[in-house]
Design a protein around this motif. Structure first.
Motif, PDB file in Angstrom:
ATOM      1  N   PRO A 112       2.931  46.018  84.070  1.00  5.57           N
ATOM      2  CA  PRO A 112       2.917  46.266  85.520  1.00  5.57           C
ATOM      3  C   PRO A 112       4.063  47.155  86.017  1.00  5.57           C
ATOM      4  CG  PRO A 112       2.402  43.988  85.098  1.00  5.57           C
ATOM      5  CD  PRO A 112       2.754  44.594  83.778  1.00  5.57           C
ATOM      6  N   ARG A 113       5.194  47.101  85.358  1.00  4.27           N
ATOM      7  CA  ARG A 113       6.327  47.951  85.748  1.00  4.27           C
ATOM      8  C   ARG A 113       5.967  49.434  85.610  1.00  4.27           C
ATOM      9  NH1 ARG A 113      10.672  48.918  88.721  1.00  4.27           N
ATOM     10  NH2 ARG A 113      12.202  50.183  87.679  1.00  4.27           N
ATOM     11  N   HIS A 114       5.240  49.773  84.546  1.00  3.28           N
ATOM     12  CA  HIS A 114       4.838  51.164  84.343  1.00  3.28           C
ATOM     13  C   HIS A 114       3.842  51.614  85.414  1.00  3.28           C
ATOM     14  CE1 HIS A 114       5.801  50.120  79.921  1.00  3.28           C
ATOM     15  NE2 HIS A 114       6.877  50.613  80.511  1.00  3.28           N
ATOM     16  N   ILE A 115       2.947  50.711  85.807  1.00  2.00           N
ATOM     17  CA  ILE A 115       1.989  51.036  86.877  1.00  2.00           C
ATOM     18  C   ILE A 115       2.741  51.257  88.190  1.00  2.00           C
ATOM     19  CG2 ILE A 115       0.024  50.176  88.212  1.00  2.00           C
ATOM     20  CD1 ILE A 115      -0.843  48.665  85.683  1.00  2.00           C
ATOM     21  N   GLN A 116       3.726  50.406  88.457  1.00  2.00           N
ATOM     22  CA  GLN A 116       4.534  50.548  89.672  1.00  2.00           C
ATOM     23  C   GLN A 116       5.272  51.889  89.691  1.00  2.00           C
ATOM     24  OE1 GLN A 116       4.835  49.302  92.535  1.00  2.00           O
ATOM     25  NE2 GLN A 116       6.798  48.339  92.975  1.00  2.00           N
ATOM     26  N   LEU A 117       5.894  52.241  88.584  1.00  5.33           N
ATOM     27  CA  LEU A 117       6.610  53.517  88.509  1.00  5.33           C
ATOM     28  C   LEU A 117       5.653  54.691  88.690  1.00  5.33           C
ATOM     29  CD1 LEU A 117       9.021  52.779  85.520  1.00  5.33           C
ATOM     30  CD2 LEU A 117       9.641  53.011  87.932  1.00  5.33           C
ATOM     31  N   ALA A 118       4.468  54.582  88.074  1.00  4.36           N
ATOM     32  CA  ALA A 118       3.484  55.662  88.178  1.00  4.36           C
ATOM     33  C   ALA A 118       3.014  55.846  89.613  1.00  4.36           C
ATOM     34  CB  ALA A 118       2.296  55.361  87.265  1.00  4.36           C
ATOM     35  N   VAL A 119       2.688  54.756  90.272  1.00  2.00           N
ATOM     36  CA  VAL A 119       2.145  54.828  91.630  1.00  2.00           C
ATOM     37  C   VAL A 119       3.203  55.294  92.621  1.00  2.00           C
ATOM     38  CG1 VAL A 119       1.274  53.406  93.531  1.00  2.00           C
ATOM     39  CG2 VAL A 119       0.314  53.147  91.253  1.00  2.00           C
ATOM     40  N   ALA A 122      -8.594  56.340  86.059  1.00  9.86           N
ATOM     41  CA  ALA A 122      -8.120  57.257  85.027  1.00  9.86           C
ATOM     42  C   ALA A 122      -6.796  57.899  85.433  1.00  9.86           C
ATOM     43  CB  ALA A 122      -9.171  58.334  84.765  1.00  9.86           C
ATOM     44  N   GLU A 123      -6.669  58.234  86.714  1.00 12.78           N
ATOM     45  CA  GLU A 123      -5.436  58.849  87.206  1.00 12.78           C
ATOM     46  C   GLU A 123      -4.255  57.896  87.082  1.00 12.78           C
ATOM     47  OE1 GLU A 123      -3.544  62.199  88.789  1.00 12.78           O
ATOM     48  OE2 GLU A 123      -5.658  62.016  88.299  1.00 12.78           O
ATOM     49  N   VAL A 124      -4.444  56.653  87.523  1.00  8.98           N
ATOM     50  CA  VAL A 124      -3.365  55.662  87.448  1.00  8.98           C
ATOM     51  C   VAL A 124      -3.010  55.368  85.991  1.00  8.98           C
ATOM     52  CG1 VAL A 124      -2.769  53.251  87.920  1.00  8.98           C
ATOM     53  CG2 VAL A 124      -3.833  54.628  89.692  1.00  8.98           C
ATOM     54  N   LEU A 125      -4.031  55.229  85.140  1.00  9.66           N
ATOM     55  CA  LEU A 125      -3.758  54.926  83.731  1.00  9.66           C
ATOM     56  C   LEU A 125      -3.032  56.070  83.030  1.00  9.66           C
ATOM     57  CD1 LEU A 125      -6.934  53.039  82.507  1.00  9.66           C
ATOM     58  CD2 LEU A 125      -4.605  52.178  82.667  1.00  9.66           C
ATOM     59  N   GLU A 126      -3.374  57.297  83.375  1.00 13.61           N
ATOM     60  CA  GLU A 126      -2.687  58.431  82.754  1.00 13.61           C
ATOM     61  C   GLU A 126      -1.210  58.450  83.138  1.00 13.61           C
ATOM     62  OE1 GLU A 126      -2.706  63.304  82.621  1.00 13.61           O
ATOM     63  OE2 GLU A 126      -4.283  62.254  83.717  1.00 13.61           O
ATOM     64  N   LEU A 127      -0.922  58.272  84.428  1.00 12.87           N
ATOM     65  CA  LEU A 127       0.466  58.284  84.879  1.00 12.87           C
ATOM     66  C   LEU A 127       1.241  57.079  84.348  1.00 12.87           C
ATOM     67  CD1 LEU A 127      -0.106  59.470  88.547  1.00 12.87           C
ATOM     68  CD2 LEU A 127       0.843  60.785  86.661  1.00 12.87           C
ATOM     69  N   LEU A 159      -1.799  56.140  99.226  1.00  2.28           N
ATOM     70  CA  LEU A 159      -3.016  55.335  99.151  1.00  2.28           C
ATOM     71  C   LEU A 159      -2.691  53.851  98.982  1.00  2.28           C
ATOM     72  CD1 LEU A 159      -6.163  55.300  98.885  1.00  2.28           C
ATOM     73  CD2 LEU A 159      -5.807  55.467  96.423  1.00  2.28           C
ATOM     74  N   LEU A 160      -1.708  53.543  98.155  1.00  2.00           N
ATOM     75  CA  LEU A 160      -1.359  52.150  97.844  1.00  2.00           C
ATOM     76  C   LEU A 160      -0.061  51.720  98.519  1.00  2.00           C
ATOM     77  CD1 LEU A 160      -2.201  52.251  94.030  1.00  2.00           C
ATOM     78  CD2 LEU A 160      -3.651  51.454  95.890  1.00  2.00           C
ATOM     79  N   SER A 161       0.188  52.249  99.720  1.00  2.00           N
ATOM     80  CA  SER A 161       1.447  51.941 100.405  1.00  2.00           C
ATOM     81  C   SER A 161       1.534  50.471 100.803  1.00  2.00           C
ATOM     82  CB  SER A 161       1.619  52.828 101.633  1.00  2.00           C
ATOM     83  OG  SER A 161       0.538  52.627 102.527  1.00  2.00           O
ATOM     84  N   GLY A 162       0.405  49.860 101.122  1.00  2.00           N
ATOM     85  CA  GLY A 162       0.423  48.462 101.549  1.00  2.00           C
ATOM     86  C   GLY A 162       0.176  47.481 100.419  1.00  2.00           C
ATOM     87  N   VAL A 163       0.269  47.946  99.177  1.00  2.00           N
ATOM     88  CA  VAL A 163      -0.062  47.107  98.028  1.00  2.00           C
ATOM     89  C   VAL A 163       1.217  46.673  97.321  1.00  2.00           C
ATOM     90  CG1 VAL A 163      -1.190  47.096  95.763  1.00  2.00           C
ATOM     91  CG2 VAL A 163      -2.286  48.230  97.685  1.00  2.00           C
ATOM     92  N   THR A 164       1.284  45.392  96.988  1.00  2.00           N
ATOM     93  CA  THR A 164       2.381  44.874  96.180  1.00  2.00           C
ATOM     94  C   THR A 164       1.872  44.637  94.769  1.00  2.00           C
ATOM     95  OG1 THR A 164       3.306  43.750  98.109  1.00  2.00           O
ATOM     96  CG2 THR A 164       4.081  43.030  95.953  1.00  2.00           C
ATOM     97  N   ILE A 165       2.509  45.256  93.794  1.00  3.91           N
ATOM     98  CA  ILE A 165       2.126  45.081  92.400  1.00  3.91           C
ATOM     99  C   ILE A 165       2.990  43.979  91.811  1.00  3.91           C
ATOM    100  CG2 ILE A 165       2.027  46.184  90.136  1.00  3.91           C
ATOM    101  CD1 ILE A 165       1.545  48.840  91.611  1.00  3.91           C
ATOM    102  N   ALA A 166       2.352  42.899  91.375  1.00  6.27           N
ATOM    103  CA  ALA A 166       3.087  41.744  90.847  1.00  6.27           C
ATOM    104  C   ALA A 166       3.859  42.150  89.599  1.00  6.27           C
ATOM    105  CB  ALA A 166       2.113  40.616  90.518  1.00  6.27           C
ATOM    106  N   ALA A 167       5.101  41.727  89.510  1.00  9.55           N
ATOM    107  CA  ALA A 167       6.000  42.005  88.387  1.00  9.55           C
ATOM    108  C   ALA A 167       6.220  43.501  88.214  1.00  9.55           C
ATOM    109  CB  ALA A 167       5.476  41.387  87.094  1.00  9.55           C
TER     110      ALA A 167
END
Length: 147
Positions: free
Chosen positions: A98-105, A78-83, A114-122
């Motif tokens: 995915p770009r919006h998720i990247q900007l949010a995170v 819910a937190e990620v989706l809101e941002l 929390l997601l420092s080691g995660v690569t978000i595709a696209a």
């Protein structure tokens, strides 16, 4: 003792598991309520419990563990989706990509950690220009110089 037990069975006071219950209550069957509904969650508690058991994380899994994990996962989602929704609205879009998720995170300090080691595709990267690369402001050449 046998007579007492026989009396209870004869007159319908013993229900399932030997508990005392009126005979009228035996006929009605309550509808099953899922653990997800009991906990007031959206994420499936039973499915998470199954994955915890089959995953080989531990020999035994308590009854509260999947409820807690489902609640944590639901909160983070819910937190990620809101941002991400806010980022989509800032870009005048109605769909989250995915770009919006990247900007949010990456713009949120705790989620970024929390997601420092995660690569978000696209997802791309955050817009960032180092201060050394920006052109310097030129000072005005004043016509009246003090000599």
């Amino acid at each position: 003792f046998f007579f007492f037990f026989f009396f209870q069975v004869q007159f319908g006071f013993v229900g399932f598991c030997g508990k005392m219950a009126p005979k009228a209550a035996e006929g009605k069957k309550k509808s099953a309520v899922s653990r997800t509904k009991k906990a007031g969650l959206q994420f499936p508690v039973g499915r998470i419990h199954r994955h915890l058991r089959k995953g080989g994380y531990a020999d035994r899994v308590g009854a509260g563990a999947p409820v807690y994990l489902a609640a944590v996962l639901e909160y983070l989602t819910a937190e990620v989706l809101e941002l991400a929704g806010n980022a989509a609205r800032d870009n005048k879009k109605s769909r989250i990509i995915p770009r919006h998720i990247q900007l949010a995170v990456r713009n949120d300090e705790e989620l970024n950690k929390l997601l420092s080691g995660v690569t978000i595709a696209a997802g791309g990267v955050l817009p960032n220009i180092h201060s050394v690369l920006t052109p310097k402001k030129k000072e005005k050449d004043s016509a009246s110089q003090d000599y």
